[in-house]
Design a protein around this motif. Sequence first.
Motif, short mmCIF file in Angstrom:
data_model
loop_
_atom_site.label_atom_id
_atom_site.label_comp_id
_atom_site.label_asym_id
_atom_site.label_seq_id
_atom_site.Cartn_x
_atom_site.Cartn_y
_atom_site.Cartn_z
N HIS A 3 0.84 -1.19 0.00
CA HIS A 3 0.00 0.00 0.00
C HIS A 3 0.88 1.24 0.00
N ASP A 4 0.45 2.26 -0.74
CA ASP A 4 1.26 3.48 -0.87
C ASP A 4 1.23 4.38 0.37
N ASN A 5 0.41 4.06 1.36
CA ASN A 5 0.30 4.82 2.60
C ASN A 5 -0.17 6.25 2.36
N LYS A 6 -0.80 6.49 1.21
CA LYS A 6 -1.35 7.80 0.86
C LYS A 6 -2.82 7.70 0.46
N THR A 7 -3.18 6.62 -0.20
CA THR A 7 -4.52 6.45 -0.75
C THR A 7 -5.39 5.74 0.28
N TRP A 8 -6.18 6.53 1.01
CA TRP A 8 -7.02 5.97 2.06
C TRP A 8 -8.49 6.24 1.75
N PRO A 9 -9.37 5.31 2.08
CA PRO A 9 -10.80 5.59 1.92
C PRO A 9 -11.21 6.69 2.89
N ARG A 10 -12.19 7.47 2.49
CA ARG A 10 -12.66 8.56 3.36
C ARG A 10 -13.62 8.05 4.43
N GLY A 107 -19.40 -4.69 -5.66
CA GLY A 107 -18.56 -3.83 -4.83
C GLY A 107 -18.26 -4.36 -3.44
N ILE A 108 -18.50 -5.63 -3.21
CA ILE A 108 -18.30 -6.19 -1.87
C ILE A 108 -16.83 -6.23 -1.49
N SER A 109 -15.98 -6.78 -2.35
CA SER A 109 -14.54 -6.83 -2.02
C SER A 109 -13.97 -5.43 -1.86
N SER A 110 -14.42 -4.51 -2.69
CA SER A 110 -13.95 -3.12 -2.57
C SER A 110 -14.36 -2.53 -1.23
N ALA A 111 -15.60 -2.75 -0.81
CA ALA A 111 -16.07 -2.24 0.48
C ALA A 111 -15.32 -2.89 1.64
N LEU A 112 -15.12 -4.20 1.57
CA LEU A 112 -14.39 -4.89 2.63
C LEU A 112 -12.95 -4.40 2.72
N LEU A 113 -12.30 -4.24 1.56
CA LEU A 113 -10.92 -3.76 1.54
C LEU A 113 -10.84 -2.35 2.11
N ALA A 114 -11.77 -1.48 1.73
CA ALA A 114 -11.78 -0.11 2.27
C ALA A 114 -11.96 -0.13 3.78
N SER A 115 -12.84 -0.98 4.27
CA SER A 115 -13.07 -1.09 5.71
C SER A 115 -11.80 -1.52 6.43
N VAL A 116 -11.12 -2.52 5.89
CA VAL A 116 -9.88 -3.01 6.51
C VAL A 116 -8.79 -1.94 6.44
N LEU A 117 -8.69 -1.24 5.32
CA LEU A 117 -7.68 -0.18 5.21
C LEU A 117 -7.93 0.92 6.24
N LEU A 118 -9.19 1.28 6.47
CA LEU A 118 -9.49 2.27 7.50
C LEU A 118 -9.04 1.78 8.87
#
Length: 163
Positions: A3-10, A107-118
């Motif tokens: 992960h680039d440590n810059k691109t985070w979900p809002r 969009g399930i994997s995208s939502a799960l990944l965003a949740s984990v990244l947060l």
Amino acid sequence: MVHDNKTWPRVQPDLPAPLRYGRWSDEVLSEFQTAYEQAYRDQRPVEPHTAEAWERLTASDSFATDLATLAVAPDGQVAGFALGFIQDHGGIELGPIGTIPAWRTRGISSALLASVLLLCRETRSGPITLTVDGESPTRAQHLYLLHGFQVTQRLTTHQLRLP
């Protein structure tokens, strides 16, 4: 990938109805195992895991229970999952991440990944990495690139089928 440590979900995205987010402690291991088997059935050969193997993995000190995020249907079926493991150097290795075929393209994997990244952003300081099959028919690598991951290494594997 790292992960680039810059691109985070809002914000944590919503899952499509009627799914809800579930945490590891809330769900039954057998439901996860069924979802894992379904999600990877059409992928390149993935090492199968028995219930006992999953029990050992998820009971280990490296399993990041706080990051384990599931998409759960009203009947308790796991439609998608994103797990993480703590590495020796303090980083997080994400995976497996998957969605069962009946729920894909919503969009399930995208939502799960965003949740984990947060969760990682709030509670972790080490690098976030994952391994992906660049040839996956689910276009998983594309998803990870959209979420701020960068390719750091490419591996080529060969399979020999014996008669």
